[in-house]
Design an enzyme around this catalytic site. Structure first.
Site, PDB file in Angstrom:
ATOM      1  N   HIS A 185       0.823  -1.215   0.000  1.00 38.88           N
ATOM      2  CA  HIS A 185       0.000   0.000   0.000  1.00 38.88           C
ATOM      3  C   HIS A 185       0.857   1.265   0.000  1.00 38.88           C
ATOM      4  CE1 HIS A 185      -4.033  -1.696   0.186  1.00 38.88           C
ATOM      5  NE2 HIS A 185      -3.454  -2.708   0.777  1.00 38.88           N
ATOM      6  N   ARG A 292     -11.143   3.295  -2.638  1.00 39.44           N
ATOM      7  CA  ARG A 292     -10.843   2.291  -1.602  1.00 39.44           C
ATOM      8  C   ARG A 292     -11.411   2.767  -0.272  1.00 39.44           C
ATOM      9  NH1 ARG A 292      -5.912   2.852  -4.536  1.00 39.44           N
ATOM     10  NH2 ARG A 292      -5.322   0.947  -5.665  1.00 39.44           N
ATOM     11  N   ARG A 328     -15.816   1.033  -3.743  1.00 37.72           N
ATOM     12  CA  ARG A 328     -15.684  -0.346  -3.270  1.00 37.72           C
ATOM     13  C   ARG A 328     -16.027  -0.396  -1.791  1.00 37.72           C
ATOM     14  NH1 ARG A 328      -9.896  -3.148  -3.570  1.00 37.72           N
ATOM     15  NH2 ARG A 328      -9.465  -1.780  -1.817  1.00 37.72           N
ATOM     16  N   GLU A 426     -11.376 -10.996  -8.369  1.00 38.00           N
ATOM     17  CA  GLU A 426     -10.004 -11.070  -7.857  1.00 38.00           C
ATOM     18  C   GLU A 426      -9.688 -12.449  -7.286  1.00 38.00           C
ATOM     19  OE1 GLU A 426      -9.628  -8.106  -4.770  1.00 38.00           O
ATOM     20  OE2 GLU A 426     -11.745  -8.298  -4.301  1.00 38.00           O
ATOM     21  N   ASN A 449      -4.121  -7.466  -8.688  1.00 41.17           N
ATOM     22  CA  ASN A 449      -3.135  -7.742  -7.634  1.00 41.17           C
ATOM     23  C   ASN A 449      -3.485  -9.040  -6.909  1.00 41.17           C
ATOM     24  OD1 ASN A 449      -2.464  -5.196  -8.456  1.00 41.17           O
ATOM     25  ND2 ASN A 449      -2.731  -4.209  -6.482  1.00 41.17           N
ATOM     26  N   ASP A 450      -4.711  -9.115  -6.428  1.00 38.11           N
ATOM     27  CA  ASP A 450      -5.129 -10.326  -5.719  1.00 38.11           C
ATOM     28  C   ASP A 450      -5.354 -11.494  -6.672  1.00 38.11           C
ATOM     29  OD1 ASP A 450      -5.015  -9.862  -2.980  1.00 38.11           O
ATOM     30  OD2 ASP A 450      -6.910  -8.780  -2.961  1.00 38.11           O
ATOM     31  N   ARG A 460       1.646 -11.651  -2.229  1.00 35.18           N
ATOM     32  CA  ARG A 460       2.202 -10.454  -2.873  1.00 35.18           C
ATOM     33  C   ARG A 460       2.869  -9.505  -1.884  1.00 35.18           C
ATOM     34  NH1 ARG A 460      -1.689  -5.923  -3.331  1.00 35.18           N
ATOM     35  NH2 ARG A 460      -3.663  -6.476  -2.335  1.00 35.18           N
ATOM     36  N   CYS A 497      -9.070  -2.634 -12.412  1.00 28.95           N
ATOM     37  CA  CYS A 497      -8.682  -1.583 -11.466  1.00 28.95           C
ATOM     38  C   CYS A 497      -7.403  -1.919 -10.716  1.00 28.95           C
ATOM     39  CB  CYS A 497      -9.808  -1.300 -10.469  1.00 28.95           C
ATOM     40  SG  CYS A 497     -10.220  -2.700  -9.409  1.00 28.95           S
TER      41      CYS A 497
END
Length: 537
Positions: A185, A292, A328, A426, A449-450, A460, A497
């Site tokens: 992050h 987010r 989200r 995801e 990412n996920d 990750r 995204c």
């Protein structure tokens, strides 16, 4: 001059003063030789804490509202709680110093509150921890919260999501961390803020670095401490070149993102809070593809109220002036820890109690957020998407909950605009049954990412696995094609995204797959638009 290296997560050159971010130091027991003096020190610390909280209460009441100021008032009450204060004094009398006694009693009482069934009382665990930390900082003479008195470069071992929330973004020129990953992050925040940053560096973190000059080269992945004249001049030229390139991208402002063959793609931005809106406007995004919302829950000591959430969403929606805003629902869990949620420690949090799983179990938290989002729909174009979906059953339960919220709000006289409901794809499970899921929602947004970590079975956040992490893996590309095809067969739109959306080496591939939307860090929008406009696909 000291030269070192790391993994760059955003290009550019930053030059500035170093600010070392230090974690709270461990409290070790020191034997108390003068008990009366130590008790007096503790009582004096309580008096100082009360004064600090009083100032904070008035500031919060003035700037945010009385409801949130009451949270500060609750903390003040613990300073007069005899179970708390006498427990600490008893430990001091037994020979422990005040700081250690405060730490031990604070932890013990916080743990006791966390075990209670009553949700309000459980939430008080975070208040006890916070007031204990405040007293310890007063007793030890530590300054407490990290502060920057001027723009500079933040150097840290690592930064958690809640720690990044607390930073003064206006003053950060770059991040340099020993740990982290390209998908952490901290890295995501660096890309949102358009600042050159390095993770996984070899830097030796020491307080003596504070105030020294540092150069961060986000192109080559190098940093320089106390640079010599030759290095400084070279980096200044490189920085000038980067600024000139950014100026050239201004030619792509206000243009449609259409390839030479006529393929139109919506270029949206990913943000974490209303504070990031300035980056969205500066980046010329066509909407927000990922707000987010969990970042509104971080860096605080209790759940945000419906009014707080509504105010934040309303600001985003109004600022975007009719452009689409995709919110989200909160994705707490995994690496995003929040004390007042009282989540149990998990052996494998990435596969644990997180995202929609928390929302469907904690309906009041979920409904509070949904009410705030639907209320904000009155002021613009709002869409909601739900994270960590793996089944049709979840979607049906989500839609039932949304219907309940709409019914409640309409009964209260709220004017609601239509709201799209979409899901993040995801998990491999969602990708594989995306043909079934597509019939129940208005859109897909792929969290690459996920999706990558779950498909490749690679954490990750684990830097040891970075060399194995391959976001271009054939399995990922095949799943992305399946997702887009199934969305379009059902007549819904599909976007990406995750960080892969901004990978310019894959833009043509995404155009071929037919993706309708790409949502990236605001700073990447113009570069991506240029790529699309020049594409032959």
């Amino acid at each position: 001059m000291i030269k070192g290296s790391g993994r760059p997560v955003y290009s550019g050159v930053a030059i500035g003063k170093i600010f070392v971010f230090s974690k709270s130091r461990q409290i070790n027991r020191t034997k108390c030789s003068d008990i009366e003096k130590e008790i007096k020190r503790f009582n004096d610390a309580i008096a100082v804490a009360k004064e600090e909280l009083n100032v904070l209460y008035e500031k919060t009441k003035r700037e945010i509202g009385e409801e949130q100021a009451e949270i500060i008032e609750v903390q003040s009450l613990f300073l007069d709680d005899l179970d708390y204060t006498e427990g600490i004094i008893d430990m001091i009398k037994a020979g422990s110093d005040a700081a250690f006694s405060t730490h031990e009693i604070g932890d013990a009482q916080a743990s006791a509150f966390a075990q209670l069934d009553d949700e309000y009382m459980k939430a008080r665990a975070a208040d006890i921890k916070d007031i204990s930390d405040r007293l310890i900082k007063i007793l030890t003479g530590s300054e407490g919260s990290f502060k920057m008195d001027s723009p500079g470069i933040v150097v840290a071992e690592d930064l958690s999501p809640s720690e990044t929330v607390s930073l003064d973004k206006e003053k950060i020129l770059a991040f340099v961390t020993r740990q982290g990953s390209s998908n952490s992050h901290t890295a995501i925040l660096a890309r949102v803020m358009n600042i050159p940053s390095l993770v996984l560096t070899d830097i030796d973190i020491d307080p003596s670095l504070n105030g020294r000059t540092m150069i961060v080269d986000g192109f080559a992945g190098n940093y320089y401490i106390d640079p010599d004249d030759e290095t400084m001049n070279s980096m200044l030229l490189k920085q000038k070149g980067a600024l000139e390139h950014k100026a050239e991208l201004d030619a792509y402002r206000k243009r449609e993102s259409i390839s030479k063959s006529g393929k139109k793609v919506n270029l949206f931005a990913n943000i974490g809070s209303p504070d990031d809106l300035k980056y969205v406007l500066d980046g010329d995004a066509e909407g927000i593809g990922l707000l987010r919302s969990e970042f509104l829950y971080l860096g605080r000591h209790d759940y945000p109220s419906e009014y707080e959430l509504f105010t934040a969403y309303k600001k985003v929606v109004e600022t975007m002036e009719g452009k689409k805003v995709v919110i989200r629902t909160l994705d707490i869990g995994a690496d995003k820890k929040v004390d007042y949620f009282n989540l149990e420690k998990e052996e494998n949090p990435a596969l644990g109690y997180r995202g929609i799983r928390i929302c469907l179990r904690e309906k009041e938290i979920f409904k509070t957020q949904l009410r705030a989002i639907y209320r904000a729909s009155e002021f613009g174009k709002v869409s909601i998407m739900f994270p960590m979906i793996i089944s049709l059953k979840e979607i049906k339960e989500i839609k039932e909950t949304c219907a309940e919220v709409i019914k409640e709000l309409e009964a209260e006289g709220c004017n609601l605009n239509p709201v799209e409901l979409g899901i993040m794809i995801e998990t491999p499970a969602a990708a594989i049954i995306s043909d079934v899921l597509a019939k129940e929602v208005d859109f897909f947004s792929v969290g690459t990412n996920d999706l990558t970590q779950y498909t490749l079975a690679l954490d990750r956040q684990n830097e040891k696995l970075d060399s194995f992490y391959d976001s271009h893996h054939e399995a990922i590309m095949r799943l992305l094609k399946i997702i887009a095809d199934n969305a379009h067969k059902a007549g819904i739109w599909a976007g990406i995204c995750g960080e892969l959306a901004g990978d310019l080496t894959l833009t043509d591939e995404f155009l071929k797959m037919g993706y309708d939307e790409l949502s990236v860090a605001p700073s990447r929008v113009l570069e991506l638009r240029k790529k699309i406009i020049e594409s032959e696909v």
